[in-house]
Write an enzyme that holds these catalytic residues in place. Sequence first.
Site, short mmCIF file in Angstrom:
data_model
loop_
_atom_site.label_atom_id
_atom_site.label_comp_id
_atom_site.label_asym_id
_atom_site.label_seq_id
_atom_site.Cartn_x
_atom_site.Cartn_y
_atom_site.Cartn_z
N CYS A 104 0.81 -1.28 0.02
CA CYS A 104 0.03 0.10 -0.32
C CYS A 104 1.08 1.44 -0.04
CB CYS A 104 -1.07 -0.46 1.37
SG CYS A 104 -0.26 0.56 2.97
N CYS B 281 3.01 1.45 3.40
CA CYS B 281 4.25 1.01 2.97
C CYS B 281 5.43 1.84 2.29
CB CYS B 281 4.20 -0.55 2.10
SG CYS B 281 2.75 -2.10 3.06
N ASP C 279 13.00 28.43 -30.79
CA ASP C 279 13.91 29.41 -32.02
C ASP C 279 13.29 28.89 -33.39
OD1 ASP C 279 16.23 29.28 -32.71
OD2 ASP C 279 16.67 27.18 -32.84
N ASP D 182 16.51 23.23 -30.94
CA ASP D 182 17.20 21.90 -31.40
C ASP D 182 18.84 22.21 -31.06
OD1 ASP D 182 17.42 23.72 -33.22
OD2 ASP D 182 17.27 22.16 -34.85
N ASP E 133 20.91 26.66 -28.06
CA ASP E 133 19.56 26.47 -27.48
C ASP E 133 19.85 26.22 -25.70
OD1 ASP E 133 18.16 27.91 -29.46
OD2 ASP E 133 17.98 26.24 -30.58
#
Length: 743
Positions: free
Chosen positions: A18, A21, A438, A631, A635
Amino acid sequence: MVSNNMKKTQYKIIGMHCASCANIISKKLNKVPGVVAVNVNYATEIADIEMTSNVDVEVFNNVINPFGYNLGNVLPIPSSNPEEKSLAQVQFILPLTILVFVLMLWDISARSQSFIPNFPLPMYIFNTFSFLLSTLTIFWIGQPFLKGVFNFIRFNIANMDTLIGIGTLTAYIFSSFVYLFPALANQLNLPTYLYFDVTIVVIGFVTLGKYLEGNSKNKTGQAIAKLLGMQAKTATVIRGGHESQVSISEVKLQDILLVKPGEKIPLDGVVIEGISAVDESTLTGEPFPVDKKIGDKVVGATINKQGVLTIRVSGIGKDTVLSQIIDMVSSAQGSRAPIQNLADKISEIFVPSVLVVATLSLVLWLTIGSYYLGFATASSYAILSFVGVLVIACPCALGLATPTAVIVGVGRAAQLGILVKNAESLEKLSHIDTLVFDKTGTITKGKPTVTEIVVLNNAYTSDEVLRIAASLEKNSSHPLALAIIKSAKSKKLSLHRVHSFKEIVGVGIEGHIGEKEFKLGRPQANLPQSKEVTALTNKGITVIILIKGSDQIGLIGISDVVKSNATSIISSLHKSHINTIMVTGDNQIVAEHIAKQVGINQVIADVMPNDKAKIIAKLQQEGHKVAMVGDGINDAPALATASVGIAMSTGTDVAIESADITLLYGDLNKIAKSIKLSKATLNTIKQNLFWAFIYNLVGIPLASGLLYPIFGITLNPIFAGLAMAFSSVSVVANSLRLSRINI
């Protein structure tokens, strides 16, 4: 500051039942010297442990073994079947539970409704049967619950098993005393009603609930299993001029593989021979095959649709794209969303609070209840309320609310070609109000393309202008030259033979085709420009001028073309009330032209790489929730600074490492899908938490008998056990809806 020697290890947790636990394990492991952080995921049953030095798993197990837990190796594939022991217990107890439940309902109905015949068995026979069956049930099926009681007494640690154990053990001990010593029970004026059926049915329903919950949790983790199942098992290797079929594990880097039509591409590689179309939908979610030729990269687990391909292996084992996807998905599914902290804090104090409420309920029934109802009646209600509160107060649904939704949401994202690094970024993405793009490689394709050819001399056609320019540029590797050559090849134009070729620094190139002299170059800034050149320049297009002798005969316009779906994506973001900004190092004219084409709200141009992150930070200081899409290496700082960094997988490794979300194949359409899925996941978490809270908010007062004085309503522990068992299943079922959501 985190040490450079930080190590992160995953372990499978055995014996966790549970959410409580999970909290116990996390607390205990956090106290081990060398451990920096522990994340225990109840849904995946995996512990992520960060430590500054190597700690042997036996050290961890010595700490948590006394409480009934154990750490083992992480399983490579989520199990599709529950443990055999659990299944055997369910197969044994479920028919008996249903039988006792039906007989109990019959007895209750016969006492209240005259038209229902009396119980068919003599009561002493039924009581003997119930005593024997409940003894077997509590000491065999109920062992985990008894262990929970033992741990509570010995270590003062309580979990869900503790609640069930105390409740059913109380009912069993009381009933056994009355059954075995009826005369003494009568002298003590104890109620003669026995609760063996409560012990049997509650343990039966809870065991069934755990079995169903385990099955449901396994379904939430099937994304990893499906990804693993995508891997090819064998490959056709060409060695020494001979073809041979080998296991995928035997393939080495730089091996040459042959892939026939209809076969899976075994591993990542580069095409060295052949032309074909490859179905990459399993990784990208895109339905259209992608054309592949010599020099193109191919990814393992995609399907070769047409021609025969020969590829050179460039990635094996953990270095393949599929393996990296699996690792990222697995890591994200095991991570925590910030909203989960609320559930964890409540679960931490929940069990002790329930014990207090159950005890208080018992005391009040025995004192105040006895005053109004008499001791025999009140003590019967006292036992029922005590057991009922302990049984119904299940924190399991609360513990499952967040992780199951995260697991399914991240798995669904992976199917769509969206890789989520962690659950926190998925939650944050649902709140963003500003998206910063970008330009190059993100909004645009990032490759110079011939977009305009203007003929200035009627003696030449546009194709001839392009043909002459490509002939002059054919030996150049400059990006603009490559764009011109590629355009000529796409039109299948044969090139002229050029002689007396010369490069003029700062001006361009020149050469002779036959007897005619041609020059090719950029417009000179210190010279007046024609209206045609000015018109193209104002659009942000780079202009190349073709000159014969001293006459301009044509203009070639080269620009970075926007991605085909960029305009529709920006429009959909605006409809979702998300502001869009383009931040680029390119000049203002070019940036504004691109932004106008796709409909971006705001442009910030001529930005140095280190200033992109400052712009993101400024927007955040103004109160905006900002996501950044990029990309390139330049960046990376901005991606790391943003609330959520989104990288194109077509970009640099640095950008991808800095980002929280990666879009396979740089598909902008996946941005809108990511946001929609993040919102759906967060909504599912909120729904799960709402129902988990409401369930306990209504159930506990009802079980305690709080409504009895006003409405005469109480909740039998048997129905409490049934409701508790299925509450967790309902939460998981709600999370599984995400796997079918239309994005």
